[in-house]
Write a protein that holds these residues in place. Sequence first.
Motif, PDB file in Angstrom:
ATOM      1  N   ALA A   1       0.857  -1.179   0.000  1.00 16.72           N
ATOM      2  CA  ALA A   1       0.000   0.000   0.000  1.00 16.72           C
ATOM      3  C   ALA A   1       0.896   1.233   0.000  1.00 16.72           C
ATOM      4  O   ALA A   1       2.079   1.157   0.335  1.00 16.72           O
ATOM      5  N   ASP A   2       0.315   2.367  -0.390  1.00 16.99           N
ATOM      6  CA  ASP A   2       1.130   3.580  -0.489  1.00 16.99           C
ATOM      7  C   ASP A   2       1.214   4.347   0.825  1.00 16.99           C
ATOM      8  O   ASP A   2       1.559   5.525   0.847  1.00 16.99           O
ATOM      9  N   ASP A   3       0.962   3.666   1.945  1.00 19.68           N
ATOM     10  CA  ASP A   3       1.100   4.323   3.244  1.00 19.68           C
ATOM     11  C   ASP A   3       2.562   4.432   3.683  1.00 19.68           C
ATOM     12  O   ASP A   3       2.886   5.185   4.591  1.00 19.68           O
ATOM     13  N   CYS A   4       3.441   3.653   3.036  1.00 18.20           N
ATOM     14  CA  CYS A   4       4.870   3.667   3.372  1.00 18.20           C
ATOM     15  C   CYS A   4       5.115   3.390   4.858  1.00 18.20           C
ATOM     16  O   CYS A   4       6.072   3.893   5.453  1.00 18.20           O
ATOM     17  N   THR A   5       4.267   2.592   5.447  1.00 17.66           N
ATOM     18  CA  THR A   5       4.432   2.152   6.828  1.00 17.66           C
ATOM     19  C   THR A   5       4.780   0.681   6.813  1.00 17.66           C
ATOM     20  O   THR A   5       3.953  -0.158   6.439  1.00 17.66           O
ATOM     21  N   PHE A   6       6.014   0.375   7.177  1.00 13.62           N
ATOM     22  CA  PHE A   6       6.493  -0.999   7.062  1.00 13.62           C
ATOM     23  C   PHE A   6       5.754  -1.921   8.024  1.00 13.62           C
ATOM     24  O   PHE A   6       5.714  -1.677   9.231  1.00 13.62           O
ATOM     25  N   GLN A   7       5.169  -2.956   7.474  1.00 11.65           N
ATOM     26  CA  GLN A   7       4.492  -3.986   8.259  1.00 11.65           C
ATOM     27  C   GLN A   7       5.093  -5.326   7.874  1.00 11.65           C
ATOM     28  O   GLN A   7       4.986  -5.754   6.720  1.00 11.65           O
ATOM     29  N   LEU A   8       5.724  -5.981   8.832  1.00  9.05           N
ATOM     30  CA  LEU A   8       6.519  -7.174   8.541  1.00  9.05           C
ATOM     31  C   LEU A   8       5.744  -8.253   7.793  1.00  9.05           C
ATOM     32  O   LEU A   8       6.195  -8.700   6.727  1.00  9.05           O
ATOM     33  N   PRO A   9       4.578  -8.706   8.284  1.00 10.93           N
ATOM     34  CA  PRO A   9       3.900  -9.785   7.556  1.00 10.93           C
ATOM     35  C   PRO A   9       3.435  -9.359   6.165  1.00 10.93           C
ATOM     36  O   PRO A   9       3.457 -10.137   5.222  1.00 10.93           O
TER      37      PRO A   9
ATOM     38  N   GLN B   1      12.701   1.951   9.472  1.00 20.64           N
ATOM     39  CA  GLN B   1      12.532   3.396   9.317  1.00 20.64           C
ATOM     40  C   GLN B   1      13.297   3.912   8.106  1.00 20.64           C
ATOM     41  O   GLN B   1      12.855   4.849   7.435  1.00 20.64           O
ATOM     42  N   TRP B   2      14.457   3.325   7.807  1.00 21.49           N
ATOM     43  CA  TRP B   2      15.197   3.714   6.608  1.00 21.49           C
ATOM     44  C   TRP B   2      14.343   3.452   5.366  1.00 21.49           C
ATOM     45  O   TRP B   2      14.245   4.301   4.482  1.00 21.49           O
ATOM     46  N   SER B   3      13.756   2.268   5.326  1.00 18.52           N
ATOM     47  CA  SER B   3      12.932   1.893   4.177  1.00 18.52           C
ATOM     48  C   SER B   3      11.719   2.808   4.049  1.00 18.52           C
ATOM     49  O   SER B   3      11.354   3.229   2.945  1.00 18.52           O
ATOM     50  N   GLN B   4      11.093   3.124   5.159  1.00 14.74           N
ATOM     51  CA  GLN B   4       9.925   4.001   5.128  1.00 14.74           C
ATOM     52  C   GLN B   4      10.288   5.380   4.575  1.00 14.74           C
ATOM     53  O   GLN B   4       9.545   5.970   3.790  1.00 14.74           O
ATOM     54  N   GLN B   5      11.429   5.905   5.009  1.00 18.68           N
ATOM     55  CA  GLN B   5      11.859   7.218   4.541  1.00 18.68           C
ATOM     56  C   GLN B   5      12.105   7.194   3.030  1.00 18.68           C
ATOM     57  O   GLN B   5      11.737   8.131   2.304  1.00 18.68           O
ATOM     58  N   ALA B   6      12.699   6.107   2.521  1.00 19.77           N
ATOM     59  CA  ALA B   6      12.925   5.989   1.077  1.00 19.77           C
ATOM     60  C   ALA B   6      11.614   5.859   0.319  1.00 19.77           C
ATOM     61  O   ALA B   6      11.428   6.457  -0.753  1.00 19.77           O
ATOM     62  N   CYS B   7      10.677   5.101   0.872  1.00 23.67           N
ATOM     63  CA  CYS B   7       9.359   4.950   0.248  1.00 23.67           C
ATOM     64  C   CYS B   7       8.629   6.277   0.163  1.00 23.67           C
ATOM     65  O   CYS B   7       7.938   6.573  -0.832  1.00 23.67           O
ATOM     66  N   GLN B   8       8.768   7.100   1.178  1.00 28.94           N
ATOM     67  CA  GLN B   8       8.094   8.396   1.185  1.00 28.94           C
ATOM     68  C   GLN B   8       8.606   9.306   0.071  1.00 28.94           C
ATOM     69  O   GLN B   8       7.870  10.160  -0.434  1.00 28.94           O
ATOM     70  N   ILE B   9       9.865   9.126  -0.338  1.00 24.45           N
ATOM     71  CA  ILE B   9      10.380   9.892  -1.476  1.00 24.45           C
ATOM     72  C   ILE B   9       9.655   9.483  -2.747  1.00 24.45           C
ATOM     73  O   ILE B   9       9.314  10.327  -3.585  1.00 24.45           O
ATOM     74  N   VAL B  10       9.399   8.199  -2.893  1.00 26.82           N
ATOM     75  CA  VAL B  10       8.634   7.721  -4.050  1.00 26.82           C
ATOM     76  C   VAL B  10       7.217   8.295  -4.017  1.00 26.82           C
ATOM     77  O   VAL B  10       6.678   8.757  -5.026  1.00 26.82           O
TER      78      VAL B  10
ATOM     79  N   GLU C   1       2.214  10.727 -12.407  1.00 24.36           N
ATOM     80  CA  GLU C   1       1.994  10.815 -10.975  1.00 24.36           C
ATOM     81  C   GLU C   1       0.646  10.254 -10.536  1.00 24.36           C
ATOM     82  O   GLU C   1       0.510   9.711  -9.456  1.00 24.36           O
ATOM     83  N   LYS C   2      -0.380  10.382 -11.377  1.00 32.59           N
ATOM     84  CA  LYS C   2      -1.706   9.922 -10.991  1.00 32.59           C
ATOM     85  C   LYS C   2      -1.959   8.465 -11.370  1.00 32.59           C
ATOM     86  O   LYS C   2      -3.007   7.911 -11.064  1.00 32.59           O
ATOM     87  N   LYS C   3      -1.016   7.860 -12.052  1.00 37.52           N
ATOM     88  CA  LYS C   3      -1.185   6.473 -12.451  1.00 37.52           C
ATOM     89  C   LYS C   3      -0.861   5.549 -11.292  1.00 37.52           C
ATOM     90  O   LYS C   3       0.118   5.740 -10.598  1.00 37.52           O
ATOM     91  N   ARG C   4      -1.666   4.539 -11.112  1.00 32.17           N
ATOM     92  CA  ARG C   4      -1.348   3.512 -10.116  1.00 32.17           C
ATOM     93  C   ARG C   4      -0.714   2.304 -10.791  1.00 32.17           C
ATOM     94  O   ARG C   4       0.298   1.783 -10.375  1.00 32.17           O
ATOM     95  N   LYS C   5      -1.315   1.871 -11.895  1.00 27.44           N
ATOM     96  CA  LYS C   5      -0.766   0.753 -12.646  1.00 27.44           C
ATOM     97  C   LYS C   5       0.195   1.297 -13.683  1.00 27.44           C
ATOM     98  O   LYS C   5      -0.175   2.128 -14.515  1.00 27.44           O
TER      99      LYS C   5
END
Length: 323
Positions: free
Chosen positions: A94-102, A211-220, A231-235
């Motif tokens: 998901a585009d929440d950029c919140t790392f969830q292990l499972p 947290q490193w990964s989350q910060q990088a995801c937030q740049i995306v 920018e508005k494309k999901r697929k």
Amino acid sequence: MNARQSLRNGLMLVAGLWAGQVLAWGQQGTALVGELTQRQLTPEAKAEAGRLLGLIKQTDFAVVANWAGNLDQNPQTKELWQQTKNQRLVIYKADDCTFQLPRDCPDGICSVAAIERNRAALADPKAPNQTRLMALLFLIHHTSDASSPLNNSFKDDKGGYDFPVKAGGKTYNLRQVWDDFLLGSAKLDVKTYADKLQKDLPAADSDNPAQWSQQACQIVRDGGIYPQKAEKKRKLPTHRAQGDDDSGDIDYAAKNIEYNRSGKDYSRGDKLMNEKPRDGAGDGIDGKYMSTFVPVAEKQVQLASARLARLLNAALVAGRPAS
């Protein structure tokens, strides 16, 4: 094949080969992370790293930094590559950029989990030297991975490989831009570039790879690294973009091997710094894009090195065998 054979085979490859696609920053960026990290080690950590690297007659992090990314280039290390190749990414569901292990790291197969496993191995004084050496080499690469935006993404484009962009009248993919063009625009070899980036190194923001990964995801997600039209494309597109000859996958890094070593041959990135926008296109890489994101790429390399140095300063010393 035992660990020592894998290490020897892989490191012989890295020592003589800077070309080839890898999954974080391209060859130069990962080498920069290694070089900058080594400069930030404490004397105790530097001594222990030197002892471990001495087992395979190496001294420089910059030389061995790409070992984990080049395992597929040698038949004798392809088995190890198959075991580890999917540990270089965090594919967010998901585009929440919140790392969830499972959710984002099923079965522990992602860079975040790989960093934690290798950190534990490096910090274990009972672990064999070869195990700790391999952990060190993977940590250099995986920390670069965890700080690389396109390695930590929710987009459906294989980390930018399947997202075509126009640059200098040619069609590339977004991954080439981030792996080769941005840092290549400086026209500097690794050690000279490290001298420049060392002048304003940030402090490590966290010792938590999630947290490193989350910060990088937030740049995306928030940083606008995808050209405006997309920018508005999901697929995103599912076909691989073509390079200079438009006939298939281009191993761009192979064409710049001397650039990586000496700085004499330059990446196309330096030419793109002066590229003017195409009227109404919005899907290209031009001088404005390059000027905007070269500092972002440099900051991520700097952050990766500070994060890795903090990790290694603790783990290398903790894992030193009793004398």
